[in-house]
Write a protein that holds these residues in place. Structure first.
Motif: not given
Length: 241
Positions: A40-41, A88-90, A185-187, A192-195
């Motif tokens: 998941x991103x 942990x993700x947006x 989609x843009x995110x 993914x590590x940086x986000x």
């Protein structure tokens, strides 16, 4: 990119998405599970039906002569709001129709809000004999407007929040799923590590501990119930006054 980089969690409690006590914990569990998946991103939090969320199920609370449902709802709300914030993700909240009470808690803790042009946001808690989610409303509107909204229970439109910059985008209702997906989609296209580290770092610099301040607010809801004000307000609500 993994097979399922965008996870969707859907609020679905007909007819108006007034979430029952157990539903809040279920919602928290779904968000936590989505964020825990390494594929998941981004998480998109959306809803089916007439509105995004009408808050807690007042009628369920009225049917319980003890305080067990109230306590369970308060614990569940705290868990669901924290799950959005701590994901942990947006998290993108895709809001249509009414976003009230606990709905503001969810949307206010989201990283981004994409809203339909029919969306409104409000805290009717004073009329319900309760307090809470001013913590999250304060993330969406200026301080004096937040106070006015709490005292008067007056909602504001998505267009107003867009002018404040706290709603990312306002689109026609039919275009909401696609608009939320485009932002996701843009995110999801980013590293993914940086986000994930960006989400952690942004939470770390927040000036207010949203979990602690919300629990502080909830303490006044307990006080109002012990004083009988909560029961009186819920009775007025059920009677349509």
């Amino acid at each position: 990119m993994g097979e399922n980089p965008i996870a969707e969690v859907v609020i679905d409690f007909p007819p108006v998405n007034a979430v029952p006590a157990a539903g809040w914990q279920s919602l928290a569990d779904s968000i936590i599970a989505a964020g825990a998946d390494p594929a998941t991103r981004v998480v998109v939090l959306s809803a089916r039906g007439r509105g995004f969320c009408a808050g807690v199920d007042i009628k369920e609370m009225r049917r319980d002569t003890s305080h067990e449902t109230l306590l369970a709802a308060n614990r569940g709300c705290a868990a669901a709001f924290a799950a959005v914030y701590d994901c942990p993700v947006p998290v993108i909240a895709a809001v249509h129709g009414f976003c009230l009470g606990g709905g503001v808690g969810l949307a206010g803790n989201a990283d981004l809000i994409v809203a339909a042009d029919d969306a409104t946001f409000g805290l009717p808690e004073v009329d319900r004999g309760a307090l809470g989610a001013a913590t999250h409303l304060a993330r969406l509107v200026p301080p004096q407007l937040m106070r006015a909204m709490v005292y008067t229970c007056r909602p504001v439109t998505a267009a107003a929040l867009h002018r404040f910059g706290t709603v990312h985008e306002v689109v026609p209702a039919a275009e909401l799923p696609a608009a939320a997906r485009a932002v996701a989609d843009a995110i999801a296209a980013k590293d993914p590590v940086v986000i994930r580290r960006a989400k952690e770092s942004l939470n770390g610099i927040d000036p207010v501990d949203v979990k602690r301040s919300y629990r502080f607010e909830q303490g006044f809801t307990f006080e109002l119930n012990l004083a009988g004000a909560g029961d009186r307000a819920r009775q007025r609500f059920e009677e349509g006054r």
